[in-house]
Design a protein around this motif. Structure first.
Motif, PDB file in Angstrom:
ATOM      1  N   ASP A 117       0.832  -1.206   0.000  1.00  0.00           N
ATOM      2  CA  ASP A 117       0.000   0.000   0.000  1.00  0.00           C
ATOM      3  C   ASP A 117       0.865   1.254   0.000  1.00  0.00           C
ATOM      4  O   ASP A 117       0.862   2.038   0.947  1.00  0.00           O
ATOM      5  CB  ASP A 117      -0.940  -0.006   1.209  1.00  0.00           C
ATOM      6  CG  ASP A 117      -1.975  -1.091   1.118  1.00  0.00           C
ATOM      7  OD1 ASP A 117      -2.365  -1.441  -0.015  1.00  0.00           O
ATOM      8  OD2 ASP A 117      -2.403  -1.614   2.160  1.00  0.00           O
ATOM      9  N   VAL A 118       1.620   1.446  -1.061  1.00  0.00           N
ATOM     10  CA  VAL A 118       2.482   2.616  -1.242  1.00  0.00           C
ATOM     11  C   VAL A 118       1.893   3.455  -2.373  1.00  0.00           C
ATOM     12  O   VAL A 118       1.626   2.928  -3.458  1.00  0.00           O
ATOM     13  CB  VAL A 118       3.921   2.185  -1.621  1.00  0.00           C
ATOM     14  CG1 VAL A 118       4.797   3.397  -1.870  1.00  0.00           C
ATOM     15  CG2 VAL A 118       4.510   1.292  -0.573  1.00  0.00           C
ATOM     16  N   ASN A 119       1.678   4.743  -2.121  1.00  0.00           N
ATOM     17  CA  ASN A 119       1.163   5.664  -3.157  1.00  0.00           C
ATOM     18  C   ASN A 119      -0.088   5.121  -3.846  1.00  0.00           C
ATOM     19  O   ASN A 119      -0.173   5.114  -5.068  1.00  0.00           O
ATOM     20  CB  ASN A 119       2.248   5.974  -4.195  1.00  0.00           C
ATOM     21  CG  ASN A 119       3.435   6.668  -3.604  1.00  0.00           C
ATOM     22  OD1 ASN A 119       3.319   7.371  -2.599  1.00  0.00           O
ATOM     23  ND2 ASN A 119       4.596   6.478  -4.194  1.00  0.00           N
ATOM     24  N   GLY A 120      -1.013   4.614  -3.083  1.00  0.00           N
ATOM     25  CA  GLY A 120      -2.243   4.077  -3.651  1.00  0.00           C
ATOM     26  C   GLY A 120      -2.159   2.610  -4.009  1.00  0.00           C
ATOM     27  O   GLY A 120      -3.120   2.031  -4.473  1.00  0.00           O
ATOM     28  N   VAL A 172       0.936  -0.714  -5.002  1.00  0.00           N
ATOM     29  CA  VAL A 172       1.890  -1.130  -6.034  1.00  0.00           C
ATOM     30  C   VAL A 172       1.970  -2.648  -6.029  1.00  0.00           C
ATOM     31  O   VAL A 172       1.956  -3.283  -4.977  1.00  0.00           O
ATOM     32  CB  VAL A 172       3.275  -0.462  -5.825  1.00  0.00           C
ATOM     33  CG1 VAL A 172       3.900  -0.879  -4.518  1.00  0.00           C
ATOM     34  CG2 VAL A 172       4.215  -0.743  -6.975  1.00  0.00           C
ATOM     35  N   PHE A 208       2.012   0.733 -10.416  1.00  0.00           N
ATOM     36  CA  PHE A 208       1.130   1.417  -9.474  1.00  0.00           C
ATOM     37  C   PHE A 208      -0.317   1.104  -9.823  1.00  0.00           C
ATOM     38  O   PHE A 208      -0.676   1.017 -11.001  1.00  0.00           O
ATOM     39  CB  PHE A 208       1.362   2.932  -9.501  1.00  0.00           C
ATOM     40  CG  PHE A 208       2.638   3.356  -8.857  1.00  0.00           C
ATOM     41  CD1 PHE A 208       2.814   3.237  -7.490  1.00  0.00           C
ATOM     42  CD2 PHE A 208       3.680   3.877  -9.611  1.00  0.00           C
ATOM     43  CE1 PHE A 208       4.000   3.627  -6.881  1.00  0.00           C
ATOM     44  CE2 PHE A 208       4.858   4.278  -9.023  1.00  0.00           C
ATOM     45  CZ  PHE A 208       5.020   4.151  -7.645  1.00  0.00           C
ATOM     46  N   THR A 246      -2.332   4.983 -10.970  1.00  0.00           N
ATOM     47  CA  THR A 246      -1.920   5.627 -12.221  1.00  0.00           C
ATOM     48  C   THR A 246      -1.671   4.634 -13.349  1.00  0.00           C
ATOM     49  O   THR A 246      -1.693   5.011 -14.509  1.00  0.00           O
ATOM     50  CB  THR A 246      -0.643   6.449 -12.009  1.00  0.00           C
ATOM     51  OG1 THR A 246       0.426   5.578 -11.621  1.00  0.00           O
ATOM     52  CG2 THR A 246      -0.840   7.514 -10.949  1.00  0.00           C
ATOM     53  N   GLN A 288       1.130   3.428 -13.924  1.00  0.00           N
ATOM     54  CA  GLN A 288       2.533   3.603 -14.306  1.00  0.00           C
ATOM     55  C   GLN A 288       3.324   2.390 -13.859  1.00  0.00           C
ATOM     56  O   GLN A 288       3.181   1.901 -12.739  1.00  0.00           O
ATOM     57  CB  GLN A 288       3.100   4.858 -13.660  1.00  0.00           C
ATOM     58  CG  GLN A 288       4.566   5.074 -13.931  1.00  0.00           C
ATOM     59  CD  GLN A 288       5.134   6.213 -13.090  1.00  0.00           C
ATOM     60  OE1 GLN A 288       4.444   6.823 -12.291  1.00  0.00           O
ATOM     61  NE2 GLN A 288       6.420   6.466 -13.294  1.00  0.00           N
ATOM     62  N   TRP A 324      13.660  -1.523  -5.938  1.00  0.00           N
ATOM     63  CA  TRP A 324      12.712  -0.715  -5.153  1.00  0.00           C
ATOM     64  C   TRP A 324      13.362  -0.556  -3.793  1.00  0.00           C
ATOM     65  O   TRP A 324      13.201  -1.400  -2.915  1.00  0.00           O
ATOM     66  CB  TRP A 324      11.361  -1.417  -5.040  1.00  0.00           C
ATOM     67  CG  TRP A 324      10.320  -0.589  -4.353  1.00  0.00           C
ATOM     68  CD1 TRP A 324      10.190  -0.406  -3.013  1.00  0.00           C
ATOM     69  CD2 TRP A 324       9.283   0.175  -4.952  1.00  0.00           C
ATOM     70  NE1 TRP A 324       9.142   0.405  -2.735  1.00  0.00           N
ATOM     71  CE2 TRP A 324       8.557   0.788  -3.924  1.00  0.00           C
ATOM     72  CE3 TRP A 324       8.905   0.413  -6.264  1.00  0.00           C
ATOM     73  CZ2 TRP A 324       7.460   1.607  -4.156  1.00  0.00           C
ATOM     74  CZ3 TRP A 324       7.823   1.222  -6.492  1.00  0.00           C
ATOM     75  CH2 TRP A 324       7.110   1.813  -5.454  1.00  0.00           C
ATOM     76  N   ILE A 336       3.675   0.404   6.448  1.00  0.00           N
ATOM     77  CA  ILE A 336       2.985   0.086   5.192  1.00  0.00           C
ATOM     78  C   ILE A 336       2.618  -1.390   5.196  1.00  0.00           C
ATOM     79  O   ILE A 336       3.444  -2.248   5.513  1.00  0.00           O
ATOM     80  CB  ILE A 336       3.884   0.415   3.983  1.00  0.00           C
ATOM     81  CG1 ILE A 336       4.216   1.906   3.972  1.00  0.00           C
ATOM     82  CG2 ILE A 336       3.231  -0.002   2.679  1.00  0.00           C
ATOM     83  CD1 ILE A 336       5.275   2.304   2.982  1.00  0.00           C
TER      84      ILE A 336
END
Length: 194
Positions: A39-42, A44, A53, A56, A58, A68, A148
């Motif tokens: 749960d990193v930046n929405g 991954v 992600f 996005t 991306q 990473w 996280i």
């Protein structure tokens, strides 16, 4: 005419090959197939060739041994190449099984090449499975230290299924090859000439 005794082995090999092939083309190629999610930046997802992600869409460049930092160890992501190797060995096992399937004397002739290649495929998939679990456990601990959460993805269970199927094939082929299909008991009316 197909020997009915080889059909279950063929089905297990094809199933393992399909599962390992889907594993090979995981994130970022096929986004629903991933090893674990953080749960990193929405959110991954991590696969063999990179990460993507959730929000996005991306993705990282498609490469073996992606980075990473500091959660993932690059050497462990490089060792995930063992999944495509296991898929290749499973395909070779299927090819080796084909002549045995159509032989009229499949039960009388041992097939040590199938036993050897299926054993190598099982070993390769087992090591790759252990590497993927180690990668997730290390990353999980590092992500948890940052607060996280992570979770396992479907590829872990798919590779476990492929590994189990290859173990059954390797055991069956080895007993058929090494014990002449009778688990060490030889019928008195069957003779093997070498």
């Amino acid at each position: 005419m197909i020997d009915r005794h080889t059909v279950p082995i063929f089905i297990l090999l094809v199933s393992a090959f399909i599962l390992l092939t889907l594993t090979t083309f995981s994130v970022p190629f096929i986004k629903p197939f991933y090893f674990f999610h953080a749960d990193v930046n929405g959110g991954v997802k991590y696969g063999i060739w990179g990460w993507c992600f959730d929000l996005t869409g991306q993705c990282s460049p498609k490469q073996l041994g992606y980075v990473w930092k500091p959660q993932l160890t690059p050497i462990l992501t490089k060792l995930l190449i063992l999944f495509p190797v296991a898929a290749g060995l499973t395909l070779i096992s299927i090819i080796v099984l084909m002549p045995v399937m159509i032989s009229r004397y499949a039960r009388l002739h041992p097939f040590p090449l199938l036993a050897l290649i299926s054993l190598l495929a099982w070993l390769c998939s087992s090591i790759a499975f252990a590497v993927s679990l180690a990668n997730w456990l290390i990353a999980r601990n590092r992500f948890h230290q940052m607060g996280i959460t992570t979770s396992l993805g479907p590829l872990v269970w798919m590779t476990l299924g492929a590994m189990a199927a290859l173990l059954i094939v390797a055991t069956n082929a080895s007993c058929g090859s090494l014990c002449r299909g009778h688990m060490g008991r030889r019928r008195s009316d069957v003779f093997f000439t070498y």
